[in-house]
Scaffold this motif. Structure first.
Motif, PDB file in Angstrom:
ATOM      1  N   GLU A 124      -1.357   0.683 -11.425  1.00 37.95           N
ATOM      2  CA  GLU A 124      -0.873  -0.005 -12.549  1.00 37.95           C
ATOM      3  C   GLU A 124      -0.369  -1.002 -11.714  1.00 37.95           C
ATOM      4  O   GLU A 124      -0.121  -0.877 -10.240  1.00 37.95           O
ATOM      5  N   VAL A 125      -0.026  -2.506 -11.401  1.00 43.92           N
ATOM      6  CA  VAL A 125       0.546  -3.538 -10.754  1.00 43.92           C
ATOM      7  C   VAL A 125       2.318  -2.826 -11.294  1.00 43.92           C
ATOM      8  O   VAL A 125       3.090  -2.122 -12.118  1.00 43.92           O
ATOM      9  N   VAL A 126       2.639  -3.308  -9.021  1.00 44.67           N
ATOM     10  CA  VAL A 126       4.410  -2.121  -9.451  1.00 44.67           C
ATOM     11  C   VAL A 126       5.713  -3.203  -9.664  1.00 44.67           C
ATOM     12  O   VAL A 126       6.213  -3.335 -10.235  1.00 44.67           O
ATOM     13  N   LEU A 127       4.732  -3.958  -9.334  1.00 51.72           N
ATOM     14  CA  LEU A 127       5.968  -5.645  -9.392  1.00 51.72           C
ATOM     15  C   LEU A 127       4.966  -6.811  -9.650  1.00 51.72           C
ATOM     16  O   LEU A 127       3.936  -7.041  -8.953  1.00 51.72           O
ATOM     17  N   LYS A 128       5.233  -7.521 -10.727  1.00 57.07           N
ATOM     18  CA  LYS A 128       4.344  -8.763 -10.780  1.00 57.07           C
ATOM     19  C   LYS A 128       5.464  -9.900 -10.848  1.00 57.07           C
ATOM     20  O   LYS A 128       6.672 -10.031 -12.135  1.00 57.07           O
ATOM     21  N   GLY A 129       5.614 -11.485 -10.578  1.00 61.06           N
ATOM     22  CA  GLY A 129       6.419 -12.466 -10.435  1.00 61.06           C
ATOM     23  C   GLY A 129       5.406 -13.937 -11.147  1.00 61.06           C
ATOM     24  O   GLY A 129       4.089 -13.310 -11.490  1.00 61.06           O
ATOM     25  N   ASP A 130       6.510 -14.543 -11.077  1.00 66.01           N
ATOM     26  CA  ASP A 130       5.775 -15.997 -11.235  1.00 66.01           C
ATOM     27  C   ASP A 130       4.585 -16.429 -10.066  1.00 66.01           C
ATOM     28  O   ASP A 130       5.441 -16.715  -9.081  1.00 66.01           O
ATOM     29  N   GLY A 131       3.637 -15.812 -10.002  1.00 66.79           N
ATOM     30  CA  GLY A 131       2.182 -16.313  -9.073  1.00 66.79           C
ATOM     31  C   GLY A 131       2.335 -15.821  -7.698  1.00 66.79           C
ATOM     32  O   GLY A 131       1.370 -15.588  -6.958  1.00 66.79           O
ATOM     33  N   TYR A 132       2.830 -13.744  -8.236  1.00 74.25           N
ATOM     34  CA  TYR A 132       2.234 -13.078  -7.281  1.00 74.25           C
ATOM     35  C   TYR A 132       2.338 -11.352  -7.924  1.00 74.25           C
ATOM     36  O   TYR A 132       2.636 -11.157  -9.549  1.00 74.25           O
ATOM     37  N   GLU A 133       1.784 -10.845  -7.228  1.00 75.76           N
ATOM     38  CA  GLU A 133       1.006  -9.203  -8.294  1.00 75.76           C
ATOM     39  C   GLU A 133       1.924  -8.195  -7.026  1.00 75.76           C
ATOM     40  O   GLU A 133       1.231  -9.055  -5.957  1.00 75.76           O
ATOM     41  N   LYS A 134       2.274  -7.242  -6.985  1.00 74.39           N
ATOM     42  CA  LYS A 134       2.083  -6.080  -6.084  1.00 74.39           C
ATOM     43  C   LYS A 134       1.883  -4.889  -6.293  1.00 74.39           C
ATOM     44  O   LYS A 134       2.402  -4.943  -7.331  1.00 74.39           O
ATOM     45  N   GLY A 135       1.087  -4.296  -5.605  1.00 71.54           N
ATOM     46  CA  GLY A 135       0.576  -3.283  -5.972  1.00 71.54           C
ATOM     47  C   GLY A 135      -0.554  -2.316  -5.414  1.00 71.54           C
ATOM     48  O   GLY A 135      -0.391  -2.830  -4.222  1.00 71.54           O
ATOM     49  N   VAL A 136      -1.284  -1.214  -5.867  1.00 78.87           N
ATOM     50  CA  VAL A 136      -1.988  -0.778  -5.080  1.00 78.87           C
ATOM     51  C   VAL A 136      -3.629  -1.357  -5.122  1.00 78.87           C
ATOM     52  O   VAL A 136      -4.203  -1.331  -6.117  1.00 78.87           O
ATOM     53  N   TYR A 137      -3.756  -1.552  -3.625  1.00 77.42           N
ATOM     54  CA  TYR A 137      -5.146  -2.475  -4.071  1.00 77.42           C
ATOM     55  C   TYR A 137      -6.496  -2.843  -3.010  1.00 77.42           C
ATOM     56  O   TYR A 137      -6.064  -1.414  -2.153  1.00 77.42           O
ATOM     57  N   ILE A 138      -7.484  -1.811  -2.922  1.00 78.86           N
ATOM     58  CA  ILE A 138      -8.263  -1.888  -2.037  1.00 78.86           C
ATOM     59  C   ILE A 138      -9.001  -3.190  -1.655  1.00 78.86           C
ATOM     60  O   ILE A 138      -9.467  -3.489  -2.491  1.00 78.86           O
ATOM     61  N   ILE A 139      -9.109  -3.364   0.154  1.00 83.35           N
ATOM     62  CA  ILE A 139      -9.203  -3.884   0.905  1.00 83.35           C
ATOM     63  C   ILE A 139     -10.865  -4.247   1.593  1.00 83.35           C
ATOM     64  O   ILE A 139     -10.987  -2.899   2.403  1.00 83.35           O
ATOM     65  N   TYR A 140     -11.861  -4.710   1.482  1.00 78.29           N
ATOM     66  CA  TYR A 140     -12.801  -4.705   2.298  1.00 78.29           C
ATOM     67  C   TYR A 140     -12.864  -4.663   3.257  1.00 78.29           C
ATOM     68  O   TYR A 140     -12.279  -6.403   3.654  1.00 78.29           O
ATOM     69  N   ASP A 141     -13.116  -3.848   4.927  1.00 79.72           N
ATOM     70  CA  ASP A 141     -12.919  -4.454   5.633  1.00 79.72           C
ATOM     71  C   ASP A 141     -14.320  -4.812   6.562  1.00 79.72           C
ATOM     72  O   ASP A 141     -14.927  -3.533   6.826  1.00 79.72           O
ATOM     73  N   PRO A 142     -14.451  -5.823   6.916  1.00 76.91           N
ATOM     74  CA  PRO A 142     -16.275  -6.196   7.327  1.00 76.91           C
ATOM     75  C   PRO A 142     -16.189  -5.636   8.756  1.00 76.91           C
ATOM     76  O   PRO A 142     -16.698  -5.470   9.945  1.00 76.91           O
ATOM     77  N   ILE A 143     -15.168  -5.664   9.929  1.00 80.19           N
ATOM     78  CA  ILE A 143     -15.383  -5.037  10.659  1.00 80.19           C
ATOM     79  C   ILE A 143     -15.260  -3.462  10.601  1.00 80.19           C
ATOM     80  O   ILE A 143     -16.176  -3.200  11.654  1.00 80.19           O
ATOM     81  N   SER A 144     -15.011  -2.656   9.990  1.00 79.93           N
ATOM     82  CA  SER A 144     -15.480  -1.850   9.581  1.00 79.93           C
ATOM     83  C   SER A 144     -15.995  -1.084   9.001  1.00 79.93           C
ATOM     84  O   SER A 144     -16.907   0.211   8.908  1.00 79.93           O
ATOM     85  N   LEU A 145     -16.345  -1.829   7.983  1.00 75.59           N
ATOM     86  CA  LEU A 145     -17.471  -2.038   6.632  1.00 75.59           C
ATOM     87  C   LEU A 145     -17.201  -1.190   5.861  1.00 75.59           C
ATOM     88  O   LEU A 145     -18.086  -0.330   5.484  1.00 75.59           O
ATOM     89  N   LYS A 146     -15.695  -1.247   5.562  1.00 72.23           N
ATOM     90  CA  LYS A 146     -15.385   0.613   4.477  1.00 72.23           C
ATOM     91  C   LYS A 146     -14.358  -0.599   4.056  1.00 72.23           C
ATOM     92  O   LYS A 146     -13.474  -1.637   4.167  1.00 72.23           O
ATOM     93  N   GLN A 147     -14.480   0.399   2.791  1.00 73.35           N
ATOM     94  CA  GLN A 147     -12.706   0.012   2.163  1.00 73.35           C
ATOM     95  C   GLN A 147     -11.701   0.479   1.954  1.00 73.35           C
ATOM     96  O   GLN A 147     -11.855   2.164   1.931  1.00 73.35           O
ATOM     97  N   VAL A 148     -10.682  -0.341   2.795  1.00 68.35           N
ATOM     98  CA  VAL A 148      -9.560  -0.030   2.467  1.00 68.35           C
ATOM     99  C   VAL A 148      -8.662   0.215   1.604  1.00 68.35           C
ATOM    100  O   VAL A 148      -7.987  -0.980   1.409  1.00 68.35           O
ATOM    101  N   LYS A 149      -7.581   1.696   1.611  1.00 69.00           N
ATOM    102  CA  LYS A 149      -6.873   1.687   0.030  1.00 69.00           C
ATOM    103  C   LYS A 149      -5.678   1.421   0.723  1.00 69.00           C
ATOM    104  O   LYS A 149      -5.053   1.944   1.982  1.00 69.00           O
ATOM    105  N   THR A 150      -4.469  -0.210   0.205  1.00 69.18           N
ATOM    106  CA  THR A 150      -3.416  -0.437   0.559  1.00 69.18           C
ATOM    107  C   THR A 150      -2.765  -1.261  -0.173  1.00 69.18           C
ATOM    108  O   THR A 150      -3.032  -1.426  -1.417  1.00 69.18           O
ATOM    109  N   GLU A 151      -0.862  -0.296   0.212  1.00 70.42           N
ATOM    110  CA  GLU A 151      -0.163  -1.597  -0.869  1.00 70.42           C
ATOM    111  C   GLU A 151      -0.012  -2.653  -0.483  1.00 70.42           C
ATOM    112  O   GLU A 151       0.123  -2.837   0.587  1.00 70.42           O
ATOM    113  N   CYS A 152       0.076  -4.066  -0.998  1.00 69.00           N
ATOM    114  CA  CYS A 152       0.663  -4.924  -0.413  1.00 69.00           C
ATOM    115  C   CYS A 152       0.986  -5.953  -2.136  1.00 69.00           C
ATOM    116  O   CYS A 152       0.894  -5.364  -2.620  1.00 69.00           O
TER     117      CYS A 152
END
Length: 177
Positions: A124-152
């Motif tokens: 779930e989203v950890v923090l949700k504000g006006d115009g933003y949200e914080k949580g755990v996301y998967i980012i596709y890294d085009p350099i390593s060609l991998k999906q990386v899990k990160t909190e942002c």
């Protein structure tokens, strides 16, 4: 090179030349008929087999498809293929179609970092504000060609909104501006 020049000047230089004179193979060079279509080999006395009359191409090789019909099956493409299309085919319809399909699969494009983000399933989203949200996301890294899990923290203004996006005509295939 200078050593070869001395050999060619010698009277026995003809022993270095290998091959046959085509006149002795029975060709009529004064004829208007082309001999290469039937000439099989200097080692054969019979003419070359005509592949067009003696062999048939299987019908499965004669499939006529409309141009870019593969894009009609884009919903079946894996995410790796979609990311490849997006990052390696810039300013084309293929990039546009891949971006739209990734958006349909709940990926969001970050305009500042030029990366694709998706929510981590089950988190779930950890923090949700006006115009933003914080949580755990998967980012596709085009350099390593991998999906990386990160909190942002994601700011909605920096994510591309494709909800009202227009899909371009695949047959136009002009560069997108």
């Amino acid at each position: 090179m200078l050593g070869l020049l001395d050999i060619f000047k010698s009277p026995n230089a003809d022993i270095l030349v290998k091959g046959n004179d085509l006149k002795f193979l029975g060709f009529d060079f004064n004829s208007e008929e082309k001999f290469y279509s039937t000439f099989g080999s200097p080692f054969s006395n019979s003419p070359m087999i005509n592949a067009k009359t003696n062999f048939k191409l299987p019908e499965c090789y004669n499939v006529q498809q409309k141009p870019y019909s593969a894009l009609s099956k884009i919903t079946r493409f894996s995410e790796e293929i979609l990311f490849y299309m997006f990052y390696n085919m810039p300013q084309t319809y293929f990039q546009e179609a891949a971006a739209q399909e990734l958006f349909n699969r709940k990926w969001r494009y970050h305009k500042k970092y030029s990366l694709w983000f998706s929510k981590e399933p089950g988190n779930e989203v950890v923090l949700k504000g006006d115009g933003y949200e914080k949580g755990v996301y998967i980012i596709y890294d085009p350099i390593s060609l991998k999906q990386v899990k990160t909190e942002c923290t994601l700011y909605y203004a920096l994510l591309e909104d494709r909800s009202n996006s227009v899909i371009y005509n695949p047959y136009a295939m002009s560069k997108l501006s």
